[in-house]
Write a protein that holds these residues in place. Structure first.
Motif, PDB file in Angstrom:
ATOM      1  N   LEU A  46       0.844  -1.181   0.000  1.00 42.97           N
ATOM      2  CA  LEU A  46       0.000   0.000   0.000  1.00 42.97           C
ATOM      3  C   LEU A  46       0.887   1.243   0.000  1.00 42.97           C
ATOM      4  N   ALA A  47       0.523   2.218  -0.805  1.00 44.86           N
ATOM      5  CA  ALA A  47       1.324   3.434  -0.940  1.00 44.86           C
ATOM      6  C   ALA A  47       1.651   4.059   0.410  1.00 44.86           C
ATOM      7  N   SER A  48       2.899   4.499   0.555  1.00 45.13           N
ATOM      8  CA  SER A  48       3.406   5.228   1.728  1.00 45.13           C
ATOM      9  C   SER A  48       3.470   4.406   3.008  1.00 45.13           C
ATOM     10  N   ASN A  49       3.363   3.075   2.891  1.00 42.79           N
ATOM     11  CA  ASN A  49       3.596   2.210   4.045  1.00 42.79           C
ATOM     12  C   ASN A  49       5.071   1.840   4.208  1.00 42.79           C
ATOM     13  N   SER A  50       5.888   2.143   3.200  1.00 46.33           N
ATOM     14  CA  SER A  50       7.287   1.692   3.245  1.00 46.33           C
ATOM     15  C   SER A  50       8.117   2.452   4.278  1.00 46.33           C
ATOM     16  N   LEU A  51       8.025   3.774   4.279  1.00 43.79           N
ATOM     17  CA  LEU A  51       8.777   4.553   5.261  1.00 43.79           C
ATOM     18  C   LEU A  51       8.305   4.223   6.670  1.00 43.79           C
ATOM     19  N   LEU A  52       7.001   4.012   6.817  1.00 45.26           N
ATOM     20  CA  LEU A  52       6.463   3.649   8.122  1.00 45.26           C
ATOM     21  C   LEU A  52       7.026   2.314   8.592  1.00 45.26           C
ATOM     22  N   GLU A  53       7.028   1.314   7.706  1.00 46.59           N
ATOM     23  CA  GLU A  53       7.577   0.006   8.057  1.00 46.59           C
ATOM     24  C   GLU A  53       9.040   0.129   8.484  1.00 46.59           C
ATOM     25  N   ALA A  54       9.816   0.914   7.745  1.00 50.55           N
ATOM     26  CA  ALA A  54      11.237   1.077   8.054  1.00 50.55           C
ATOM     27  C   ALA A  54      11.433   1.611   9.470  1.00 50.55           C
ATOM     28  N   LEU A  55      10.595   2.562   9.876  1.00 50.98           N
ATOM     29  CA  LEU A  55      10.755   3.179  11.191  1.00 50.98           C
ATOM     30  C   LEU A  55      10.251   2.280  12.320  1.00 50.98           C
ATOM     31  N   VAL A  56       9.051   1.743  12.154  1.00 44.96           N
ATOM     32  CA  VAL A  56       8.447   0.938  13.221  1.00 44.96           C
ATOM     33  C   VAL A  56       9.334  -0.246  13.590  1.00 44.96           C
ATOM     34  N   PHE A  57       9.796  -0.995  12.587  1.00 48.27           N
ATOM     35  CA  PHE A  57      10.511  -2.232  12.892  1.00 48.27           C
ATOM     36  C   PHE A  57      11.988  -2.016  13.203  1.00 48.27           C
ATOM     37  N   SER A  58      12.582  -0.929  12.725  1.00 57.07           N
ATOM     38  CA  SER A  58      13.965  -0.644  13.133  1.00 57.07           C
ATOM     39  C   SER A  58      13.993  -0.169  14.588  1.00 57.07           C
ATOM     40  N   ARG A  59      12.961   0.579  14.998  1.00 59.60           N
ATOM     41  CA  ARG A  59      12.857   0.962  16.413  1.00 59.60           C
ATOM     42  C   ARG A  59      12.711  -0.273  17.298  1.00 59.60           C
ATOM     43  N   ARG A  60      11.897  -1.218  16.865  1.00 60.98           N
ATOM     44  CA  ARG A  60      11.684  -2.431  17.650  1.00 60.98           C
ATOM     45  C   ARG A  60      12.941  -3.304  17.683  1.00 60.98           C
ATOM     46  N   ALA A  61      13.693  -3.314  16.580  1.00 66.88           N
ATOM     47  CA  ALA A  61      14.967  -4.051  16.557  1.00 66.88           C
ATOM     48  C   ALA A  61      15.934  -3.462  17.579  1.00 66.88           C
ATOM     49  N   ALA A  62      16.028  -2.134  17.588  1.00 58.54           N
ATOM     50  CA  ALA A  62      16.929  -1.463  18.536  1.00 58.54           C
ATOM     51  C   ALA A  62      16.524  -1.751  19.977  1.00 58.54           C
ATOM     52  N   ALA A  63      15.225  -1.753  20.235  1.00 57.47           N
ATOM     53  CA  ALA A  63      14.742  -2.033  21.590  1.00 57.47           C
ATOM     54  C   ALA A  63      15.116  -3.450  22.021  1.00 57.47           C
ATOM     55  N   ASP A  64      15.020  -4.391  21.109  1.00 55.57           N
ATOM     56  CA  ASP A  64      15.354  -5.781  21.419  1.00 55.57           C
ATOM     57  C   ASP A  64      16.846  -5.928  21.715  1.00 55.57           C
ATOM     58  N   ILE A  65      17.675  -5.250  20.909  1.00 58.94           N
ATOM     59  CA  ILE A  65      19.127  -5.296  21.134  1.00 58.94           C
ATOM     60  C   ILE A  65      19.474  -4.635  22.459  1.00 58.94           C
ATOM     61  N   ASN A  66      18.864  -3.483  22.742  1.00 53.17           N
ATOM     62  CA  ASN A  66      19.125  -2.780  24.013  1.00 53.17           C
ATOM     63  C   ASN A  66      18.870  -3.686  25.217  1.00 53.17           C
ATOM     64  N   GLU A  67      17.836  -4.491  25.098  1.00 56.86           N
ATOM     65  CA  GLU A  67      17.456  -5.376  26.204  1.00 56.86           C
ATOM     66  C   GLU A  67      18.411  -6.551  26.351  1.00 56.86           C
ATOM     67  N   LYS A  68      18.916  -7.052  25.227  1.00 59.99           N
ATOM     68  CA  LYS A  68      19.714  -8.278  25.255  1.00 59.99           C
ATOM     69  C   LYS A  68      21.210  -8.055  25.481  1.00 59.99           C
ATOM     70  N   ILE A  69      21.717  -6.935  25.007  1.00 53.32           N
ATOM     71  CA  ILE A  69      23.169  -6.793  24.914  1.00 53.32           C
ATOM     72  C   ILE A  69      23.837  -6.662  26.285  1.00 53.32           C
ATOM     73  N   ASN A  70      23.096  -6.264  27.286  1.00 48.92           N
ATOM     74  CA  ASN A  70      23.686  -6.106  28.622  1.00 48.92           C
ATOM     75  C   ASN A  70      24.209  -7.413  29.204  1.00 48.92           C
ATOM     76  N   SER A  71      23.679  -8.532  28.700  1.00 48.72           N
ATOM     77  CA  SER A  71      24.119  -9.835  29.220  1.00 48.72           C
ATOM     78  C   SER A  71      25.379 -10.338  28.518  1.00 48.72           C
ATOM     79  N   ASP A  72      25.838  -9.614  27.478  1.00 42.70           N
ATOM     80  CA  ASP A  72      27.034 -10.033  26.748  1.00 42.70           C
ATOM     81  C   ASP A  72      28.309  -9.580  27.471  1.00 42.70           C
ATOM     82  N   SER A  73      29.324 -10.400  27.355  1.00 40.37           N
ATOM     83  CA  SER A  73      30.621 -10.028  27.931  1.00 40.37           C
ATOM     84  C   SER A  73      31.721 -10.782  27.196  1.00 40.37           C
ATOM     85  N   GLY A  74      32.958 -10.420  27.457  1.00 39.73           N
ATOM     86  CA  GLY A  74      34.081 -11.107  26.823  1.00 39.73           C
ATOM     87  C   GLY A  74      34.516 -10.454  25.528  1.00 39.73           C
TER      88      GLY A  74
END
Length: 498
Positions: free
Chosen positions: A373-401
């Motif tokens: 659907l027209a003009s859903n592409s920029l929206l998709e890019a923002l919504v899911f990249s924000r969610r990706a960043a949130a997931d990484i923020n939550e997980k990365i604190n347990s990494d070490s080494g």
């Protein structure tokens, strides 16, 4: 070879890549790879706008979802689409906070335009250069972050999974190879437009991220779901076709055939505002009926001052080409525009490869179904990249080494690839899989593409920009044609069983 370490590496400097960087924790060390100059990406070329329900009591996420499903042939992923429409307001509001200058009405409220397939005026826009406005806004904000480094003219040549994350081989503009190691990687590398002879996509859209993800073992889904935009400017002098935005039809432009007659009434009740795939198919059917490929977009019946102010960039580019859109009909014809398939991800942009995420056009969230659907592409890019960043923020604190590194082998004496491979791929795709697939041509063309793919992937060639892009184009062409044949066979089998 040089080795450098980061917490997160983002391949791609379009809207998805930059917005991911903005949403990652400030205590993470982040590298953003830009394949060419910083604003050369498909995001910058987006004209129409960004769709979403924000501060509009007449509209609702459910209406937006309905329109998205209708346009996508009801093949949309329900969960991802619900996330898209429900969270649109978050990212539209964030863009406004970051300084994006969306057009306003005289009373100060945001102007929302209409585009094909939408039942409501819900498209936020900056005249007809919305993508560039969003891209430059995001870039300006990312460049102010101390924890983010942007590497320009950096070609991602290869990536390997390690126990601690990924090693990514990068070729820079000075022909120097560097291995960058990271705990998490986000691929936001855009589409595959350069696999076609004519496309609205930028020069970097060669499917590099999809190819490398495929080689890593990531699931690639529905790559044959390709959108052909019905109103590319019919110039044919360059492979990068200038797009005449959907919003021109949204503001009342008519589609006309070689006889100067409107024809959409013969194909769909929604007329010029039917979804893109419907309009493209109608144009091809009308071309067969009239025996001509001459088609036009006509907005000369609208007030000239309104047209110039509403579409300043389109008007300027058309004037440069010898057309005044306030007086002349604009020659148009379908061309490649967008990829609905890609690296398969969940609602947090996670792939099936641990620690690998994909966002934007290179990903397959499922929100577009078989037609965006027209003009859903920029929206998709923002919504899911924000969610990706949130997931990484939550997980990365347990990494070490310490981070592991992969030892990429470079043969500096290897020959360059032969000339003509990319041209051959474009010819095959334009012939076999354009708007209406050629069922007879698909199998033998897949065989030819497979030979070219094996030749490049199995051979010993210099790893430079030409090689990376040719390898990517042959790989995505192979996956597209293979997927197309499988879907046609499945459809035929279903029809036989009816």
């Amino acid at each position: 070879m040089n080795n450098k370490n980061y917490d997160v590496i983002i391949a791609g400097c379009g809207a998805a890549g930059l917005y991911a960087a903005l949403n990652l924790s400030r205590d993470l060390n982040v590298l953003v790879l830009s394949k060419r100059e910083l604003t050369l990406c498909n995001s910058s070329l987006a004209q129409g706008g960004i769709a979403g329900v924000y501060d509009n009591p007449k509209d609702s996420p459910e209406y937006h979802k309905h329109d998205t499903f209708v346009a996508g042939g009801f093949e949309n992923d329900p969960e991802s689409t619900q996330v898209l429409v429900d969270e649109a307001y978050i990212d539209i509001e964030k863009l406004i906070e970051l300084g994006a200058d969306f057009d306003k009405c005289p009373d100060g409220s945001y102007h929302r335009t209409l585009e094909g397939g939408h039942g409501m005026n819900r498209i936020f826009h900056h005249a007809d250069t919305t993508g560039l406005e969003i891209e430059t806004t995001l870039l300006r904000n990312v460049q102010q972050l101390d924890n983010v480094e942007i590497l320009e003219n950096a070609v991602m040549c290869n990536a390997k999974k390690t126990e601690t994350g990924f090693s990514i081989l990068v070729l820079t503009n000075d022909n120097e190879y560097t291995t960058y190691n990271c705990r998490y990687a986000i691929f936001a590398t855009g589409g595959i437009g350069r696999v076609y002879e004519y496309t609205t996509n930028s020069a970097i859209a060669t499917g590099d991220g999809i190819t490398i993800a495929h080689e890593l073992g990531a699931e690639i889904k529905n790559l044959s779901y390709i959108q052909f935009h019905p109103t590319g400017f019919n110039n044919k002098h360059t492979r990068e076709t200038f797009l005449i935005s959907e919003s021109v039809r949204g503001e009342g432009a008519y589609l006309k055939n070689c006889n100067g007659e409107r024809f959409m009434q013969n194909y769909d009740d929604r007329l010029e505002l039917a979804p893109r795939d419907v309009v493209s198919h109608a144009i091809m059917a009308e071309a067969k009926k009239t025996g001509s490929d001459k088609f036009y977009l006509d907005i000369t019946h609208k007030d000239p001052e309104f047209v110039r102010n509403r579409f300043p960039m389109i008007n300027e580019k058309l004037l440069e080409a010898g057309y005044d859109m306030t007086k002349d009909m604009i020659p148009i014809f379908p061309c490649h525009h967008y990829l609905m398939g890609g690296i398969n991800v969940d609602t947090y942009a996670r792939t099936n490869i641990d620690r690998l995420y994909a966002c934007g056009e290179c990903s397959h969230t499922g929100v577009h179904g078989n037609n965006r659907l027209a003009s859903n592409s920029l929206l998709e890019a923002l919504v899911f990249s924000r969610r990706a960043a949130a997931d990484i923020n939550e997980k990365i604190n347990s990494d070490s080494g310490d981070l592991e590194t992969y030892d990429f082998k470079i043969d500096n004496e290897a020959p360059h690839i032969p000339q003509g491979i990319r041209t051959e791929i474009r010819d095959i795709m334009q012939r076999a899989y354009f708007v209406i697939p050629d069922k007879e041509a698909l199998p033998p063309d897949l065989e030819e593409v497979t030979k070219l793919k094996n030749f490049l992937c199995d051979g010993n060639f210099k790893i430079d920009r030409d090689y990376v892009e040719a390898r990517s184009l042959t790989t995505v062409a192979y996956i597209v044609l293979k997927d197309a044949i499988e879907k046609l066979k499945s459809k035929e089998k279903m029809e036989e069983n009816k």
